[in-house]
Design a protein around this motif. Structure first.
Motif, PDB file in Angstrom:
ATOM      1  N   THR A  48      -3.596   1.010  -3.383  1.00 14.19           N
ATOM      2  CA  THR A  48      -4.336   1.554  -2.507  1.00 14.19           C
ATOM      3  C   THR A  48      -4.972   0.448  -1.639  1.00 14.19           C
ATOM      4  O   THR A  48      -4.783  -0.658  -2.337  1.00 14.19           O
ATOM      5  N   VAL A  80       1.052  -1.221   0.091  1.00 18.26           N
ATOM      6  CA  VAL A  80      -0.112  -0.033   0.066  1.00 18.26           C
ATOM      7  C   VAL A  80       0.826   1.158   0.059  1.00 18.26           C
ATOM      8  O   VAL A  80       1.904   1.451   0.984  1.00 18.26           O
ATOM      9  N   GLN A 127      -0.389   4.005  -8.040  1.00 17.81           N
ATOM     10  CA  GLN A 127      -0.168   3.825  -6.612  1.00 17.81           C
ATOM     11  C   GLN A 127      -1.211   2.827  -6.095  1.00 17.81           C
ATOM     12  O   GLN A 127      -2.449   2.755  -6.365  1.00 17.81           O
TER      13      GLN A 127
END
Ligand code: AMP
Ligand code: MG
Length: 403
Positions: free
Chosen positions: A148, A29, A146
């Motif tokens: 998450t 994460v 990214q």
């Protein structure tokens, strides 16, 4: 001297992401995924019920029918059923062969051992079809984005436990200045606590870096070079202080003697003109000014995109929020200036007292606007482009959110 845009282009054109490694998804994460991931099977994996109800044939609408059996989520697919019968089915259970719709439990009437179906049943109602969420073979996670919590849901739904991500950038931080003491040390009246290093440390951590910070350096070439040698394993060395025109401002010289090539040394920005960006054989260097507000502003402007690029993401440009001025504001003009301000989701309010050497405005600022030399005032309600710094969209105001 370079313009802000030239400085940013220099950054955009120089930085390449780090090497990659494979880690468990729960540890990923905040990291940037290095390759795209493709679905190896459909999701849902099979047609299933969206409600607790009955699997029915359309021809039985309005009729009393018998319940052949009950099927639960986790059961294997039922073989089938005939007209005049239904299969009682729970949410997530596979629909039996020949099922034409699901009728929710709430919509039937009990009739002894049997049930009476509604007069109108829509074909395919309440059935979740195989592949309607994610089709086998499609890309469900794009490279260089990214990770998450929500990416983890996707990855786990495909049974993927480990992924390839870029390594976290390794950032080493030190401040320069004979006057500085660490915040855990005893201080003399003529000395100053080093507030820049802990600030950079935390901000670089927030941006996903592996950060270490070194004892601050004195102002001699020898002291500076000892600190630089100790930081040489970094992808990015970040310093503050000693970059101006003072008699003891040797930071840049110390780095150059150890192999740094300057990419820019002065930026047309107020505050923070002496900000310097350089390259060492194995990493990059940003020398920020010592004044805390100047250091912070130039961190947000230049260091943040460097960190984002080192992290492997393609999203490294400053985000822009168009908002309005809360009040009239006058400034001196004649320079490319950064104004820190508060933002409540609606309007931008410049912080009253903001000078390069201050610490208190940093805590208050939600974002910044950057003005050109031609701008010397803003009117209440005038639209401005704000670069957010802290975007914590949780609020202390209870408001009506229904549309
Ligand atoms: P310099 O850029 O070294 O000329 O420093 C400019 C001003 O910032 C001086 O008043 C310094 O004392 C102050 N300063 C430098 N480094 C720090 C730091 N790490 N934390 C707080 N203030 C600093
Ligand atoms: Mg200094």
């Amino acid at each position: 001297m370079v313009t802000i845009y030239e400085a940013l282009d220099m950054i955009y054109n120089h930085i390449t992401p780090k090497s990659t490694h494979i880690i468990p998804i729960e540890a990923a994460v905040g990291s940037i995924v290095a390759q795209s991931y493709y679905a190896s099977f459909d999701l849902p994996r099979f047609d299933n019920s969206a409600m607790d109800g009955y699997a029915v044939k359309l021809a039985d609408a309005g009729k009393s029918v018998s319940i052949k059996e009950i099927t639960y989520a986790g059961d294997q697919r039922e073989t089938g059923f005939s007209e005049g019968e239904v299969v009682k089915i729970m949410t997530g259970a596979p629909t039996p062969a020949g099922c034409e719709a699901i009728v929710p439990i709430e919509e039937v009437q009990l009739n002894g051992e049997e049930i009476i179906l509604p007069e109108k049943i829509q074909s395919n109602a309440m059935i979740r079809y195989q592949g309607e969420d994610i089709k086998s073979g499609t890309c469900f996670l794009q490279a260089q984005t990214q990770i998450t919590a929500y990416s983890l849901a996707l990855l786990a739904s495909q049974g993927i436990s480990h992924i390839e991500v870029y390594r976290k950038p390794k950032v080493v931080i030190f401040s320069t200045g004979e006057e500085l003491k660490a915040h855990y040390e005893k201080i003399e009246p003529h000395q100053l606590y080093n507030s820049n290093a802990p600030m950079f440390y935390a901000r670089a951590k927030e941006l996903g870096c592996d950060v270490s910070y070194l004892a601050s350096s004195g102002d001699t070439i020898e002291a500076l070079q000892a600190a630089i040698r100790n930081a040489m394993d970094a992808d990015l060395i970040l310093t503050s202080g000693g970059v101006s025109v003072g008699d003891k401002d040797f930071t840049i010289q110390a780095f150059e003697e150890l192999g740094m090539k300057k990419l820019f040394t002065k930026v047309n920005i107020k505050p923070g003109k002496p900000t310097t960006f350089g390259k060492l054989p194995n990493g990059y260097v940003v020398n920020l000014p010592g004044n805390p507000l100047a250091a912070m502003v130039n961190f947000e402007m230049f260091v943040k995109p460097i960190i984002r690029m080192l992290s492997g993401t393609q999203s490294f440009y400053p985000p822009i929020i168009t908002t309005q001025m809360r009040n009239d504001y006058r400034l001196r003009g004649g320079k490319y200036s950064v104004i820190l301000g508060k933002w409540d989701g609606n309007s931008f309010e410049p912080i009253d007292n903001q000078k390069p050497g201050m610490v208190s405005p940093l805590y208050k600022a939600d974002g910044m606007i950057v003005t050109t030399p031609q701008t010397d005032c803003f009117k209440t309600g005038q639209l401005v482009k704000m670069i957010p710094i802290k975007l914590d969209l949780i609020t202390d105001k209870k408001e009506d959110f229904l549309m």
